[in-house]
Structure formats: structure tokens, C-alpha cells
Design an enzyme around this catalytic site. Structure first.
Site, PDB file in Angstrom:
ATOM      1  N   GLU A  23       0.733  -1.047   0.026  1.00  0.00           N
ATOM      2  CA  GLU A  23      -0.223  -0.090   0.058  1.00  0.00           C
ATOM      3  C   GLU A  23       0.797   1.258  -0.087  1.00  0.00           C
ATOM      4  OE1 GLU A  23      -3.544  -0.477   2.742  1.00  0.00           O
ATOM      5  OE2 GLU A  23      -2.421  -2.151   3.454  1.00  0.00           O
ATOM      6  N   SER A 153      -6.392  -2.795   2.749  1.00  0.00           N
ATOM      7  CA  SER A 153      -6.802  -2.162   1.575  1.00  0.00           C
ATOM      8  C   SER A 153      -7.413  -3.305   0.432  1.00  0.00           C
ATOM      9  CB  SER A 153      -5.844  -1.284   0.843  1.00  0.00           C
ATOM     10  OG  SER A 153      -5.404  -0.109   1.600  1.00  0.00           O
ATOM     11  N   TYR A 217      -9.393   2.745  -4.483  1.00  0.00           N
ATOM     12  CA  TYR A 217      -8.483   4.141  -4.971  1.00  0.00           C
ATOM     13  C   TYR A 217      -8.636   4.594  -6.333  1.00  0.00           C
ATOM     14  CZ  TYR A 217      -6.676   2.393  -0.376  1.00  0.00           C
ATOM     15  OH  TYR A 217      -6.867   2.123   0.950  1.00  0.00           O
ATOM     16  N   ARG A 256     -12.081   2.227  11.392  1.00  0.00           N
ATOM     17  CA  ARG A 256     -13.055   1.902  10.130  1.00  0.00           C
ATOM     18  C   ARG A 256     -13.652   0.697  10.326  1.00  0.00           C
ATOM     19  NH1 ARG A 256     -11.223   2.206   5.392  1.00  0.00           N
ATOM     20  NH2 ARG A 256     -11.849   0.052   4.887  1.00  0.00           N
ATOM     21  N   ASP A 258     -15.758  -2.556   8.412  1.00  0.00           N
ATOM     22  CA  ASP A 258     -16.376  -2.925   7.388  1.00  0.00           C
ATOM     23  C   ASP A 258     -17.436  -4.052   7.641  1.00  0.00           C
ATOM     24  OD1 ASP A 258     -14.726  -1.032   5.823  1.00  0.00           O
ATOM     25  OD2 ASP A 258     -13.374  -2.564   5.338  1.00  0.00           O
ATOM     26  N   GLU A 275     -13.962  -6.789   8.674  1.00  0.00           N
ATOM     27  CA  GLU A 275     -12.793  -6.259   9.290  1.00  0.00           C
ATOM     28  C   GLU A 275     -12.664  -4.893   9.532  1.00  0.00           C
ATOM     29  OE1 GLU A 275      -9.618  -5.536   5.752  1.00  0.00           O
ATOM     30  OE2 GLU A 275     -10.958  -7.228   5.309  1.00  0.00           O
ATOM     31  N   ASN A 277      -9.945  -1.508  10.264  1.00  0.00           N
ATOM     32  CA  ASN A 277      -8.759  -0.845   9.618  1.00  0.00           C
ATOM     33  C   ASN A 277      -8.647   0.120  10.668  1.00  0.00           C
ATOM     34  OD1 ASN A 277      -6.921   0.664   8.567  1.00  0.00           O
ATOM     35  ND2 ASN A 277      -7.991   0.608   6.435  1.00  0.00           N
ATOM     36  N   GLY A 281      -7.484   5.237   5.551  1.00  0.00           N
ATOM     37  CA  GLY A 281      -6.919   5.952   4.357  1.00  0.00           C
ATOM     38  C   GLY A 281      -7.255   7.502   4.729  1.00  0.00           C
TER      39      GLY A 281
END
Length: 315
Positions: A23, A153, A217, A256, A258, A275, A277, A281
Site C-alpha cells: 500500500e 486495503s 482507490y 473504520r 467494514d 474487518e 482498519n 486512508g
């Protein structure tokens, strides 16, 4: 000029970006955005492109020594407890989660086990070796998901469909272990958490069957609906679970979580945690800054809040 702004002008922030994970390019974009925003907020900023060079990093962080480190690294080495350990050794306050929370959150299988103890349901799954997923035997009925245990990601995430000869063929390059999970049909939801507050629920609609790295992205590959057009009960449960996951793992700053929501099932029965994070980002397409803006928190205010809430356990 306010007292807070005067204080900000005196604070020197080192922004770590780049790194050596899959990443790296995303981290460079995040870091550049963070550095620019912090300068506009009145902080003195030094941007550091982190290489796999501990001596060079130590020198950059001590000559001169910053007041705070903004960790804009993503993936292995940056959000798995590694760089956090270096910063703890140096006694430097840094943004986002500490060593333990980062290490657990980065390991998807470990995260599932920990969160299961507080009633957060995730898809049924198992951890298999590289040999087991590159052979010809399917570990569960298709469709199912194969993902790296410790990448972010959505790097390497693969949907195995009915009729495939093997789970992933012989091209697996994401470590010796993989997490295999049942595929949950339905809709993709995500919830940002800032401190102890859930920001919003976003639904992500994408062109491909998976919300993969390209969809995340690349402009035009995904549509973010905020707030998600879902029943209030589902939205509130997703927020509750995101905050619970953040607290249970000991995350700091922002995270964050998901989810997949199978809207063919009644109420919240179809909501599954995927999951977390612990270092989301900060690119122009990133979800947490978008959710923060939705509730009235500008990008500059968000990164400034992270700096002002930075910590170091050994400081």
C-alpha cells in the site's frame, strides 16, 4: 488568533508516509494530504518517506525531534505494531492505535477471535496454509472469499466462484497463511469511528463483484452513499458494533469497520462484521474523511484532532 491556533503554530509534526508494503502508493497520497492540511492548520510539518532503513528513520525522528508523529503509513510495517514499537522506544507521541491494538487489528483471524468474545459476528471461516489454498481441494462450498491474513486495503482478496478448479491457483504471493470465509451476499457497509463516536454508515456500490483495491482507490469505480439508505435498526447496529470493535481491540484515534449486510434476511440478522482498519486512508477518495465531513468535521479539523489526541504509552 485563538489560543489553540497559537499552540498549533508551535507544534512540530512529523508525517510518516510511504513505507514498503503493498500500500505504499496509497500511503504517499494520504501522507501528502495530511501534511498539506496540517500546514494549513498552523502546524510545522516535516514529511518523511519511510524506507526499510531503521537507522535512517531514527535519524529523521531525532534530528530534529518532532513533538508529535502523524502515522500515515498503511499495511505491513506501518499499521501492524512495527512502527508503533519504534515510536514507543523513542518516546514520541503518535496518532492512531498503539502497538497491541495495531497488531491485533492487522491480523484478521485474530480480530475475528477477539471480537467473537463480545458477540460480534463475522462470516464463518478458517486459516489455511499456502499449500492448502493453491491445491485443488476446496475448503468449503463456493462461492467463498480468500484473503491475506495481514494485508490491508483489500490487497489480495479473491472471490472463488463455483466451477473453479482450485481456490486461487498457484499465484498466491501474500504470505504463508490465508483466511478463507463464506461469501455473504448483499450490500457493503462501512462505519468510521472517531474516539468513541460512530461517524456515519456509508454504503459502497461498486462495479466489480468485490470492493477490491482498484475500486477503493480509482475514481469512478465505486459510489459512496452517505448515509446509507438502509433501515434505521441496521444502521444503528452497524454503528454500535463498530464502536464496540474499536473499544474491544483498544484502538485509538480513528478506525473504520467494514460489514456485509444480507438484506434478504430480516432485521439485523444479515449483518456481518468483516474487518477493522485501525489506520484508515486519508486520500481524497477515503471513507473516514468523507464521513467526518458529513457530520461537519473538515479534513483539517480531523487531522488536527488526531494530532492533539496523539499518545505514547512509554512517554
Amino acid at each position: 488568533m485563538t489560543e489553540a491556533l497559537l499552540h498549533a503554530h508551535k507544534k512540530h509534526v512529523a508525517v510518516l508516509m510511504g513505507g514498503w508494503s503493498a500500500e505504499r502508493e496509497v500511503s504517499l497520497v494520504s501522507g501528502a494530504g495530511v501534511a498539506k492540511a496540517l500546514e494549513e492548520e498552523g502546524y510545522r510539518v516535516t514529511a518523511i518517506d519511510v524506507q526499510r532503513d531503521l537507522g535512517g528513520l531514527m535519524n529523521a525522528l531525532t534530528n530534529p525531534r518532532p513533538d508529535v508523529v502523524f502515522n500515515a503509513l498503511h499495511g505491513r510495517g506501518g499499521e501492524d505494531g512495527t512502527i508503533q514499537g519504534v515510536l514507543e522506544f523513542l518516546g514520541l507521541p503518535y496518532t492512531h492505535s498503539g502497538v497491541q491494538a495495531a497488531a491485533i487489528a492487522m491480523d484478521k483471524a485474530m480480530t475475528k477471535r477477539v471480537l467473537d468474545t463480545v458477540g460480534i459476528r463475522s462470516p464463518k471461516g478458517m486459516v489455511l496454509s499456502r499449500g492448502e489454498i493453491t491445491g485443488g481441494t476446496h475448503p468449503m462450498p463456493a462461492p467463498y472469499i480468500v484473503k491475506p491474513v495481514d494485508e490491508g486495503s483489500t490487497v489480495g482478496v479473491t472471490l472463488v466462484r463455483e466451477g473453479q478448479n482450485s481456490p486461487v491457483g498457484d499465484a498466491w504471493t501474500f504470505g504463508e497463511r490465508a483466511l478463507v470465509e463464506e461469501f455473504i451476499p448483499g450490500r457493503e457497509l462501512t462505519v468510521g469511528v472517531m474516539g468513541d463516536r460512530a461517524l456515519a454508515v456509508t454504503e459502497i456500490v461498486f462495479q466489480a463483484q468485490l470492493y477490491d483495491y482498484t475500486a477503493k482507490y480509482s475514481a469512478g469505480h465505486a459510489v459512496h452513499t452517505i448515509p446509507a439508505a438502509i433501515p434505521e435498526a441496521v444502521a444503528e447496529e452497524a454503528k454500535r458494533l463498530a464502536v464496540l470493535a474499536h473499544r474491544t481491540l483498544g484502538c485509538r484515534g480513528v478506525s473504520r469497520s467494514d460489514f456485509r449486510w444480507d438484506d434478504g434476511r430480516p432485521g439485523t440478522d444479515g449483518l456481518y462484521f468483516l474487518e477493522i482498519n485501525n489506520q484508515p486512508g486519508m486520500t481524497p477518495l477515503s471513507l473516514v474523511p468523507e464521513q467526518a465531513a458529513h457530520v461537519g468535521i473538515s479534513y483539517g479539523a480531523l487531522v488536527g484532532w488526531l494530532v492533539e489526541n496523539a499518545a505514547c504509552q512509554l512517554a
